[in-house]
Enzyme design. Structure first.
Site, PDB file in Angstrom:
ATOM      1  N   GLU A   1       0.784  -1.231   0.000  1.00  0.00           N
ATOM      2  CA  GLU A   1       0.000   0.000   0.000  1.00  0.00           C
ATOM      3  C   GLU A   1       0.817   1.282   0.000  1.00  0.00           C
ATOM      4  O   GLU A   1       0.358   2.296  -0.516  1.00  0.00           O
ATOM      5  CB  GLU A   1      -0.949  -0.001   1.215  1.00  0.00           C
ATOM      6  CG  GLU A   1      -1.982  -1.112   1.194  1.00  0.00           C
ATOM      7  CD  GLU A   1      -2.985  -0.961   0.056  1.00  0.00           C
ATOM      8  OE1 GLU A   1      -3.276   0.182  -0.337  1.00  0.00           O
ATOM      9  OE2 GLU A   1      -3.474  -2.001  -0.440  1.00  0.00           O
TER      10      GLU A   1
ATOM     11  N   SER B   1     -45.334 -24.952  44.564  1.00  0.00           N
ATOM     12  CA  SER B   1     -44.685 -25.398  45.799  1.00  0.00           C
ATOM     13  C   SER B   1     -43.309 -24.781  46.034  1.00  0.00           C
ATOM     14  O   SER B   1     -42.727 -24.994  47.103  1.00  0.00           O
ATOM     15  CB  SER B   1     -44.557 -26.927  45.786  1.00  0.00           C
ATOM     16  OG  SER B   1     -45.831 -27.529  45.783  1.00  0.00           O
TER      17      SER B   1
END
Length: 751
Positions: A174, A449
């Site tokens: 690059e 319960s």
């Protein structure tokens, strides 16, 4: 004359342009410098699971550790030369752990050998010196990311963590003159043109890295002369004001690498994780070349959509790396044969526990997180346990089709660590990837319960009136309700057992004794205890509260049962353990408190003894053949018309709450024992059990009680039931009937 006028006019225009350019450069210098220094990008909040901690004797199988290593994308390799690798032989596992910045500090790479036996860790040895270790942590799994307001996702990395070969490869392709130009390079433009002409394709770019960075950060992609000129001027300013390494580090963190669904992948750190499942430090030459190839055009060079196109460019970059002596010939040839991207892990393409992650986001919003956290990044360290999550998900997936053919049967699972008041796993839907309604925290259902232990705890607090051997009545009862109607509660089996011990009533989950005890201690007292246990939702103050007419979420139920698992103290469960920025600086660390006392330690121990009885010989006895006596405590819950099936169980390490039911509240024809217990059983089978401690706290001592009258009797009596109780201080004259022995002295002498 006309020429002179033209010359003067051009000179004036040039001077005006120069002045304008100067003012514009001054403007850029002031505004751009500030923005680049403090507002370069937004980083994601990276959410991590708990680090898997291995300790000798811990219930953990080698297969579980290997599964987590595979989720972490560790490579199986006999050499273990690099971190992020493991090997296995027989019952031994060798791991070369990656370096990682844990919440409590950085840890270097480390090699260990772990041996397993009988479903447990046996030894942990450091390599190569062979020292025994009492503790070893793997680096944690990345659970997910929370993106900033712009939807970009990135993991910030410092330039020092980026391999030199990756830096050299990027600059080779690059911007070869990066360290020599002033932000713009005419020679780079010319050289790129020649290189591209020679290769008959675009192999190099003409823009410098600084120009590319400016374009990505501040400009549109419009191909206009003004945009290019502006790009060049901004590149000159940034290059003048900031060092080359600052610019390069910013580039590596900003660069765009494509899309993962709705999120944008930015930065080399996250790209390395996304494509290869590893930190940037572990990238190999072929992987570096592929990432550099993507830079040219993330959409065009998408390795998942266009593998041949990407491989061609990657191989071309590898060739340049070889010709420029960045890699050797053997490395080059091996890189050409390397796979383009890593094989997808077992959960690639899926979000880890979306309902857990949603809980993390909700909790994060309640913490005082710095408003500018996105500038430095955020790392969220949670208590999430991948092993527990997988066990919960697979148990739901396996058991629900066996329990019902109906697709309407839904499930919620909460796995918690009461000692840390933390959430380990959450399942909010029978399809765990459905990020819709989270039943684990949002489904308000009657608990049946499950409320009974609170009632028994209130009774046992009255040590002069109740103990585990106290006789309670299981006979019909009628209660007038507020509206004048008569309530006649029944047992789930429609039968009445007459007189029985309080312990048996709890273990067998008999309804009538619970109602009688509830009326004895009072409904307001039950409500007050539930409030103390963290319930902030409506609680009906009616007699049926004794049988669980209150609606709670699975998460609320888990927190209530955490009281029994933690000596009677209440704490809210949390998901977040610590917060740091991406550099490892901590700005939040959860500090555990002892919590608020709901029941004293002795009362809690008595209730726990009864809840162990639920598993040993009551409604949870199906767990005994799997895990043995006294390994677990728990409680089943079933609501009217079998609309809800609940089971809660806990050992020394974790607490599991399971709810099954339908969203439309229609019957599912499952009790807590025939439904939710099945999911709990499979989960503990996968995770292993650390048996509960059965030693009662002082001053409790094992005491004998008459099985029919419930009075204390001598321990050597043949007919007896034994329970922990406060010291009874029996006179020597008490016989096995619980009565004072009135025989004469000569009758005793003849015994």
């Amino acid at each position: 004359m006309p020429m002179r006028f033209l010359f003067v006019t051009l000179a004036k225009l040039a001077l005006a342009g120069l002045v304008t350019l100067s003012f514009y450069l001054i403007y850029l210098d002031s505004s751009l410098t500030q923005r680049f220094a403090s507002e370069r990008y937004e980083a994601s909040a990276m959410v991590y699971a708990r680090p898997l901690t291995l300790q000798p004797t811990a219930p953990l199988r080698m297969s579980q550790v290997v599964a987590e290593l595979q989720q972490l994308r560790y490579r199986e390799s006999a050499e273990l030369a690099d971190s992020g690798s493991y090997s296995r032989q027989g019952n031994q596992l060798e791991i070369h752990r990656r370096p990682f910045d844990f919440a409590n500090g950085a840890a270097m790479a480390e090699r260990v050998r772990i041996s397993f036996a009988n479903g447990r860790v046996r030894h942990i040895l450091s390599l190569p010196d062979g020292r025994s270790l009492n503790r070893f942590q793997l680096d944690p799994l990345l659970l997910g990311q929370i993106t900033g307001s712009n939807g970009e996702d990135r993991l910030l990395v410092g330039l020092e963590r980026v391999p030199n070969l990756l830096i050299e490869t990027l600059l080779l392709i690059e911007d070869r003159d990066f360290y020599h130009h002033a932000g713009v390079s005419l020679s780079s433009i010319g050289r790129a043109a020649l290189a591209n002409l020679a290769a008959m394709e675009t192999v190099q770019g003409g823009s410098t890295l600084t120009q590319q960075l400016v374009k990505n950060l501040y400009l549109t992609r419009a191909q206009t002369l003004w945009r290019k000129a502006n790009e060049a001027l901004m590149a000159l300013v940034i290059d003048f004001r900031f060092s080359k390494n600052e610019i390069l580090e910013t580039y590596f963190n900003e660069i765009y690498f494509g899309q993962d669904g709705g999120r944008a992948i930015h930065g080399i750190g996250l790209a390395s994780r996304y494509y290869f499942g590893k930190p940037v430090e572990e990238l190999q030459p072929a992987e570096m070349a592929m990432l550099v190839a993507i830079v040219k055009g993330p959409s065009y060079y998408n390795p998942h959509r266009y593998p041949e196109r990407v491989q061609q460019r990657r191989d071309m970059i590898l060739q340049l790396m070889f010709t420029q002596d960045l890699i050797s010939q053997p490395t080059y040839l091996a890189a050409l044969d390397a796979k383009l991207v890593a094989e997808k892990g077992p959960r690639t393409g899926q979000t880890w526990a979306p309902h857990y992650l949603a809980q993390v986001k909700q909790e994060l919003a309640q913490l005082q997180v710095p408003e500018n956290w996105a500038q430095q990044g955020l790392r969220v360290f949670t208590y999430f346990d991948p092993l527990a999550q997988q066990a919960a998900e697979s148990s739901v997936a396996n058991q629900l089709p066996r329990l019902s053919e109906s697709k309407e049967l839904q499930a919620a699972v909460v796995v918690a660590d009461p000692s840390q008041a933390s959430l380990l796993a959450v399942v909010g839907d029978r399809q765990p990837q459905n990020l819709g309604f989270n039943r684990a925290s949002g489904a308000m259902r009657q608990v049946g319960s499950l409320v009974k232990p609170v009632i028994y705890g209130l009774a046992l607090e009255q040590k002069n009136s109740y103990h585990l051997g106290t006789i309670v009545e299981d006979r019909p009862i009628e209660l007038e309700q507020a509206n004048g109607t008569i309530w006649r509660p029944e047992n789930y089996d429609g039968e009445f057992r007459g007189s029985l011990m309080l312990y048996d009533a709890l273990a067998q989950s008999r309804n009538i004794p619970a109602v009688r005890l509830g009326m004895s201690v009072g409904v307001p007292a039950i409500v007050a205890k539930l409030r103390a246990a963290g319930v902030d939702t409506p609680i009906p103050e009616v007699p049926s509260l004794a049988l669980g007419s209150v609606e709670l979420s699975p998460l609320q139920v888990s927190e209530i049962y955490g009281i029994w698992a933690q000596q009677g103290r209440f704490r809210h469960y949390r998901t977040i353990q610590a917060l740091t920025n991406h550099q490892g600086i901590t700005f939040y660390q959860r500090r555990l408190t002892s919590g608020a006392e709901v029941f004293d330690e002795v009362t809690t121990a008595l209730v726990n003894y009864g809840l162990r009885g639920v598993v040993n010989e009551g409604t949870g006895r199906a767990l005994v053949p799997l895990f043995g006596n006294d390994a677990l405590a728990g409680k089943s819950g079933t609501t009217n018309d079998y609309r809800d099936s609940w089971f809660v169980a806990y050992d020394e390490d974790k607490l599991v709450t399971v709810w099954l039911g339908r969203d439309d509240n229609q019957p599912v024809n499952l009790t807590g024992s025939s439904g939710a217990l099945k999911v709990v059983a499979e989960m503990y089978s996968q995770l292993g059990v650390r048996p509960l401690s059965t030693q009662p706290p002082a001053p409790l001592e094992l005491t004998a009680f008459h099985p029919e009258t419930g009075v204390a009797i001598p321990l050597d009596c043949a007919e007896k039931r034994r329970f922990p109780a406060y010291p009874q201080n029996l006179p020597e004259q008490v016989n096995c009937a619980g009565e004072l022995d009135e025989r004469s002295w000569w009758e005793k002498l003849l015994d």
